[in-house]
Motif scaffolding. Sequence first.
Motif, short mmCIF file in Angstrom:
data_model
loop_
_atom_site.label_atom_id
_atom_site.label_comp_id
_atom_site.label_asym_id
_atom_site.label_seq_id
_atom_site.Cartn_x
_atom_site.Cartn_y
_atom_site.Cartn_z
N ALA A 146 0.84 -1.20 0.00
CA ALA A 146 0.00 0.00 0.00
C ALA A 146 0.87 1.25 0.00
CB ALA A 146 -0.93 -0.01 1.21
N ARG A 147 1.92 1.26 0.80
CA ARG A 147 2.81 2.42 0.84
C ARG A 147 3.50 2.62 -0.50
NH1 ARG A 147 7.28 1.40 4.67
NH2 ARG A 147 8.25 0.54 2.83
N ASP A 148 3.98 1.52 -1.10
CA ASP A 148 4.63 1.62 -2.40
C ASP A 148 3.66 2.12 -3.46
OD1 ASP A 148 6.92 0.70 -1.21
OD2 ASP A 148 6.79 -1.33 -2.03
N LYS A 149 2.43 1.64 -3.43
CA LYS A 149 1.43 2.07 -4.41
C LYS A 149 1.12 3.55 -4.25
CE LYS A 149 -3.15 1.04 -6.26
NZ LYS A 149 -3.08 2.22 -7.03
N ALA A 150 0.99 4.01 -3.00
CA ALA A 150 0.70 5.43 -2.77
C ALA A 150 1.85 6.29 -3.27
CB ALA A 150 0.45 5.68 -1.29
N GLU A 151 3.08 5.88 -3.01
CA GLU A 151 4.24 6.63 -3.49
C GLU A 151 4.29 6.63 -5.01
OE1 GLU A 151 7.62 4.89 -1.60
OE2 GLU A 151 7.15 5.76 0.36
N PHE A 152 4.01 5.49 -5.63
CA PHE A 152 4.02 5.41 -7.08
C PHE A 152 2.92 6.27 -7.69
CE2 PHE A 152 2.67 3.41 -11.09
CZ PHE A 152 3.85 3.56 -11.80
N ASP A 153 1.72 6.22 -7.13
CA ASP A 153 0.63 7.06 -7.63
C ASP A 153 0.96 8.54 -7.52
OD1 ASP A 153 -0.80 4.78 -8.22
OD2 ASP A 153 -2.08 4.89 -6.42
N PHE A 178 4.00 9.80 -7.52
CA PHE A 178 5.03 10.05 -8.52
C PHE A 178 4.42 10.21 -9.91
CE2 PHE A 178 7.58 8.02 -11.88
CZ PHE A 178 8.63 8.91 -11.95
N MET A 179 3.50 9.32 -10.26
CA MET A 179 2.88 9.39 -11.59
C MET A 179 2.05 10.67 -11.74
SD MET A 179 4.03 6.96 -13.34
CE MET A 179 2.97 6.95 -14.76
N ALA A 180 1.36 11.08 -10.68
CA ALA A 180 0.58 12.31 -10.74
C ALA A 180 1.50 13.51 -10.92
CB ALA A 180 -0.27 12.45 -9.48
N ALA A 181 2.62 13.51 -10.21
CA ALA A 181 3.57 14.61 -10.35
C ALA A 181 4.19 14.62 -11.74
CB ALA A 181 4.66 14.50 -9.28
N ARG A 182 4.42 13.46 -12.28
CA ARG A 182 5.01 13.37 -13.61
C ARG A 182 4.07 13.89 -14.68
NH1 ARG A 182 7.50 8.00 -16.50
NH2 ARG A 182 8.32 9.12 -18.28
N ARG A 183 2.77 13.62 -14.50
CA ARG A 183 1.77 14.12 -15.45
C ARG A 183 1.50 15.60 -15.29
NH1 ARG A 183 -2.48 9.60 -14.20
NH2 ARG A 183 -0.86 8.94 -12.92
N GLY A 184 2.04 16.18 -14.25
CA GLY A 184 1.84 17.60 -14.04
C GLY A 184 0.64 17.93 -13.18
N GLU A 185 0.02 16.92 -12.63
CA GLU A 185 -1.11 17.17 -11.75
C GLU A 185 -0.59 17.69 -10.43
OE1 GLU A 185 -3.19 13.50 -11.37
OE2 GLU A 185 -3.51 13.30 -13.51
N ASN A 186 -1.46 18.28 -9.65
CA ASN A 186 -1.07 18.75 -8.33
C ASN A 186 -1.63 17.78 -7.31
OD1 ASN A 186 -0.19 20.18 -6.19
ND2 ASN A 186 -1.59 21.92 -6.46
N PRO A 187 -0.85 16.73 -6.97
CA PRO A 187 -1.39 15.72 -6.03
C PRO A 187 -1.44 16.26 -4.62
CG PRO A 187 0.89 15.25 -6.49
CD PRO A 187 0.50 16.45 -7.36
#
Length: 145
Positions: A120-127, A129-138
């Motif tokens: 769960a922690r790894d998935k949250a960190e990955f999500d 990261f992906m949101a930041a990479r897409r330029g979203e403001n997580p």
Amino acid sequence: MPIVEKLDDYGKGAWIAFAVLGFIVFWPLGLATLAFLFWSGRMGCGMSGAERYEHRMNRLQSKMERLKERMGGRHGFGGGWGGGPSSGNSAFDEYRAETLRRLEEEQKEFQDFLGRLRMARDKAEFDQFMAARRGENPEPQASAG
């Protein structure tokens, strides 16, 4: 490294005494011991709470495995904990076997829980990261550990 395992069994006090003795005998030895302690995380430096907890649990697990191996070899306990010699009291032997079986099940369930928690922690960190990479403001998420 048998000396490292032995000092780990005794805890932080033994490591501190070893470092002080190293400084007394030959100061670079004491300095190298301190560097090793901080680098390996044995003094709890440089680790977050979750990493420290996981590190401690892994050390505890390895100690339990070593204890099982020692008891199996010396006392003839066989493959598991419950195959020990009879105490002469069948009610106690039954209780002991049931308790040991339950403890082993609880240990397995706890290990599974830790695995799910890590996932769960790894998935949250990955999500994140992906949101930041897409330029979203997580939104910052609370750590799972």
